[in-house]
Design a protein around this motif. Sequence first.
Motif, PDB file in Angstrom:
ATOM      1  N   TYR A 186       4.916  -4.602  -2.846  1.00  0.00           N
ATOM      2  CA  TYR A 186       4.249  -5.029  -1.619  1.00  0.00           C
ATOM      3  C   TYR A 186       2.744  -5.207  -1.823  1.00  0.00           C
ATOM      4  CZ  TYR A 186       8.636  -3.920   0.677  1.00  0.00           C
ATOM      5  OH  TYR A 186       9.939  -3.892   1.044  1.00  0.00           O
ATOM      6  N   THR A 187       2.177  -4.415  -2.677  1.00  0.00           N
ATOM      7  CA  THR A 187       0.728  -4.552  -2.903  1.00  0.00           C
ATOM      8  C   THR A 187       0.385  -5.814  -3.674  1.00  0.00           C
ATOM      9  OG1 THR A 187       0.936  -3.173  -4.897  1.00  0.00           O
ATOM     10  CG2 THR A 187       0.333  -2.071  -2.833  1.00  0.00           C
ATOM     11  N   TYR A 192      -0.905  -9.295   1.513  1.00  0.00           N
ATOM     12  CA  TYR A 192      -1.070  -7.844   1.622  1.00  0.00           C
ATOM     13  C   TYR A 192      -2.494  -7.515   2.082  1.00  0.00           C
ATOM     14  CZ  TYR A 192      -1.375  -2.919   0.296  1.00  0.00           C
ATOM     15  OH  TYR A 192      -1.570  -1.562   0.310  1.00  0.00           O
TER      16      TYR A 192
END
Length: 299
Positions: A186-187, A192
Amino acid sequence: MSTDNKPEAAVPKKKFPPVYKRKPCRGNNYVMDLPQHHSNIIKMTEAKLPTVHPESMYNHLPKPVVDITEKPQRYVSKFRQTVIEESKANKMAMRTMGPAKVEVGHVKFLRKPTNNPQTLEKVPQVYLVKKPAVPLQAERTPIETRPKRDFLKTMDSLKTVKPEPAFVDIKGHREILRTSGFVPVYTEKKDYGQIPEYLLKRYEENLLRAEEEYSKLKEMIDKEAKKKMSDAERQSILQGLRKNWNQANTDYQLLPLVMVTHSMLARKERLEEEMTHMESAIAIFEDQSNPIFLPRDDE
C-alpha cells in the motif's frame, strides 16, 4: 348376648352380581369362566328403560304419519343381455395362435418357390424447398490455411514473462510474496498519502453550497438595508414637531384650573401624553450624533 329370650334379627347380606366364576385346575392355578363374565358385564351395562303404564296419556297423543315413498328402480339397459352374450361368444376366440378352428385344405399350402411377394409402387419424393447446388472446385474461394501469427515473436514474448515472486517456509508451504504481507504494497501505490477523490468532491460540493447561501444572505441584507436621513429632512421634521408642541402647549395653558367633567380630565391627559411624546421625538432629532435611517423607496 342379650338377657331377653327373643332371637336376634338376622342382618341381610349384600348381594353382589357375580363377575366371574373360578374353575379349579391342576395345581394352584384357576381358569376364569369368560363367557359368564362377558354376559354379566353386558347385563350391568344395559340401559334400564322406564316402564310405561298402558293407560298413560302419551298413548293418546296423535303419532306422526311417516310418508314412505318407494325407491325408483335402478336403470337397466335393454341391451344388457345382448352385450353379455357377445362378450362371452368372442372372449376365448383368439386365446391360441389364431382362431380355434381354421379349415385349410392340404393342397393350398404354399411351397417355397411359389411365394410371390408384392412390392410397393415407388412414389417420387417432392421437396418444397430446394437447396442450392454445391459449388464447383473452380468457383470456390481460396482459404488461407496458414496463420499470420509469427511464432518466433510469440515465443520471445512468452520467454520474457517472469513468474510472480513467492517464498516457501520451512514446512514447504508456498505463498505469493505480494499477498503475504511481508512486502510493502500500500505504501508503494501512486495515491498513497493523498486525499481521496470522494473527499475532494464532497469539499467542492460544500463550497458551492456555502457560496450559494452567502449570495442569498447578501441579497436579503441589501434588500433590508435602510438609507440615512439627510440634514434638510431632519430640520424640516424638527420644525414641524416644535410647531405641534407649541400648539399643544397653548391648548394646555387654556384649560380651566378646576376640572369638573370627565371630558375635561380626558382632554388634559391626552394633551400631556402628546406633549411628552413630541418632546422625546424632538430630543432624538436634535441629537446629531444619533443617525436616523429610513426604509428604501422600493419597499
